[in-house]
Scaffold this active site. Structure first.
Site, PDB file in Angstrom:
ATOM      1  N   GLN B  83       0.823  -1.208   0.000  1.00  0.00           N
ATOM      2  CA  GLN B  83       0.000   0.000   0.000  1.00  0.00           C
ATOM      3  C   GLN B  83       0.858   1.259   0.000  1.00  0.00           C
ATOM      4  OE1 GLN B  83      -2.418  -0.641   3.511  1.00  0.00           O
ATOM      5  NE2 GLN B  83      -3.646  -2.231   2.522  1.00  0.00           N
ATOM      6  N   HIS B 148      -0.690  -0.366   5.661  1.00  0.00           N
ATOM      7  CA  HIS B 148      -1.158   0.495   6.760  1.00  0.00           C
ATOM      8  C   HIS B 148      -0.167   1.610   7.081  1.00  0.00           C
ATOM      9  CE1 HIS B 148      -4.288  -2.526   8.507  1.00  0.00           C
ATOM     10  NE2 HIS B 148      -4.285  -2.520   7.194  1.00  0.00           N
ATOM     11  N   TYR B 263      -9.662 -10.669   9.771  1.00  0.00           N
ATOM     12  CA  TYR B 263     -10.024 -11.153   8.435  1.00  0.00           C
ATOM     13  C   TYR B 263     -10.384 -12.641   8.439  1.00  0.00           C
ATOM     14  CZ  TYR B 263      -8.412  -6.651   6.717  1.00  0.00           C
ATOM     15  OH  TYR B 263      -8.277  -5.308   6.503  1.00  0.00           O
TER      16      TYR B 263
END
Lengths: 368, 368
Positions: B83, B148, B263
């Site tokens: 990310q 993150h 998750y």
């Protein structure tokens, strides 16, 4: 050695089998009862049986084992076209001694259809209603259309009976008229008479039954445990479904203020907010089609205590709203079907959901 | 032929009769700019051009006509895996005179990756950055994982620079540690130094940069016009996305309090709420994946003034939250795609949306 609480919890957690320790707070959904035609309202009797209306005009008892009784006798005729029929029911607060049951239904009278409130007694053998008597008609009756009856009943901590009525769809302005009982929440004595301390009592040209005005089609009413606040849910047009907190004499805006638009896309609202009209606590665009609501205060789901559940017709499912005082702070969509008309917390702390289906069911949610 | 949504909406609008068309609060969605690779952050220059980051590590200018420039020079290297990459940017409040630009990015340093804040100047010809200098690393760096990073920048009415950092995913507890800059919102001078009146300044073992703690992956920061309150949005795990109002020194609970689960479905939260930890203003289960947020104060959409817009990745779209003071009172889902990374109100009162796409675009919302 004195164990601190977190240590104790950790120790307990280590005693649990690995799967239980690892898993999320799961919910098990089972068919508690089947064979009901469009169940609409329900209440648990003190003996644990569930009294349920079917919209076409029947009343049945569901045993603690989920067995559905034959239709009860003594149920009055209803106007079952459109959204009408036998809709909500509520037990009197002193049901254990009086066996009084209150019913709300659509009825055809001279001049058209309207929302009607009745009082009745459940017979000692629970096989029929006795002395079902109309105690309030939400006049005037309307020839045009058979939609938007509202019709949810709730008893308040003040002992008063609160009844929601819809705007009857054809003329939105009925919700704003003080000489008209459509599109209102009413506050009544158990005789059906207005209570003398109602906000419009004594005002010339106003109906003394009115508690709040400016509602479209409210089918959710629930008192919040601990605060006594009356929460309400109503269907908006295309978008603009609302959750409100009702205060005596307040105007909730329909149709002058709404976050939805008409079904043809045309604008309804004059403004996003207006002075003297109360904005919702929560609204949705697009719609969730909220029918019944209930606060959860049971033991079976500790994480749900204080939450407001909303039965949703479309998209179909169940919504859990986290609530802090007088505000909504989160939403969880728990099921993605079927259409849910009403949510009823059981005396066992489980949640019972009435499905809006021709071959309707009562679903039961229990810890999985 | 498969019509894309904006085209379809436009076509539908043109088919409506003039009255309906005139009354509906229609929104027109157009491609303002194309040819951007995963645009992440953007800010309008005083001359109306839009400075935009692309996550792989480029910076471009978009003209008022939507023309996209060549990549600017002087942009530092970034860690673009996972990310990471070149993420947010913000102009200094005195940009008109100083031409100072602040950038946030993922960076690889000894020990692993981290969130890095830089200060730079936009060259007079706006063709390059000058003197891009790291001014804060959200240490410690972490070898494991490239997710993150948080990385949103906002300048407050107090002149301070606020920067969000993510928990870096591998170790949720980083968000709770006061000696660790992960999972925090920081409050900084323009040098990158902590401000002396920060809530943990002077506390032994605590990082003086910290403004708030207990965040998971916050990518939305916006000051509310009129109140000066700092609103924030962060991604929850599976469910539990949050909108918060940030107060100096407060703990927002991650991972001890969350409405989501992990998750794999396992429980994360110790409890629905805990003393000393602030509950969100709004949360969602299932997730909406909220990235950037912005308050709308423009003239083009009067009904939207005061609303908080949330860029949503999944389900992809744009969410409008109606806000009353410090509470959310409604939600409207305005688009149902594509994935939106950031929402930027333009000086023209229109809304500009950065799409999280490999062939990314800037969409423009205007009255239809």
């Amino acid at each position: 050695m004195r164990l601190r609480l977190p240590t104790l919890l950790l120790a307990l957690a280590l005693l649990l089998p690995p799967v239980a320790r690892a898993q999320a707070p799961a919910v098990r959904v089972t068919d508690f009862a089947t064979g009901l035609e469009r169940p609409w309202g329900a209440a648990f009797l003190p003996d644990g049986r569930l009294l349920v209306t079917e919209r076409p005009g029947r009343l049945r008892l569901v045993g603690r084992d989920g067995q559905v009784s034959a239709p009860l006798g003594g149920v009055p005729a209803v106007e079952a076209r459109g959204q009408g029929g036998l809709l909500d029911l509520a037990l009197a607060p002193d049901f254990a001694t009086t066996r009084e049951v209150y019913l709300c239904q659509a009825m055809l009278v001279q001049g058209g259809a309207l929302t009607r409130l009745l009082r009745a007694r459940l017979a000692p053998d629970a096989a029929s209603l006795e002395a079902a008597t109309p105690i309030l008609d939400a006049t005037p009756a309307q020839e045009q259309g058979r939609n938007h009856y509202g019709c949810r009943i709730a008893f308040g901590p003040d002992g008063a009976l609160y009844l929601s009525t819809g705007d009857r769809y054809a003329d939105k302005q009925r919700a704003q008229r003080l000489d008209d009982l459509a599109g209102k929440v009413l506050r009544l004595a158990r005789s059906g008479a207005p209570l003398p301390d109602n906000p419009f009592a004594g005002r010339p040209g106003a109906r003394a039954e009115i508690f709040t005005l400016g509602h479209r089609n409210p089918q959710g009413l629930a008192f919040q445990p601990g605060t006594g606040r009356l929460w309400q849910a109503e269907f908006g047009p295309r978008g603009g479904d609302e959750v409100n907190i009702l205060a005596a004499g307040s105007n909730y805006g329909w149709p002058r203020v709404t976050r939805g638009v008409d079904y043809d896309g045309s604008r309804i609202a004059e403004a996003p907010s207006l002075p003297g009209m109360v904005d919702p606590v929560m609204s949705w665009v697009p719609s969730v089609s909220p029918s019944g609501i209930a606060f959860y205060a049971g033991e079976a789901f500790p994480a749900w205590r204080g939450s407001l559940f909303v039965a949703a017709l479309n998209p179909p499912g169940l919504i859990r709203l986290t609530v802090a005082g007088d505000r909504v702070t989160g939403e969880e969509r728990l099921l993605d079907g079927p259409r849910i008309r009403q949510v009823v917390p059981g005396p066992d702390g489980l949640l019972y959901l009435l499905t809006d289906e021709g071959r309707g069911r009562i679903l039961r949610l229990s810890p999985g």
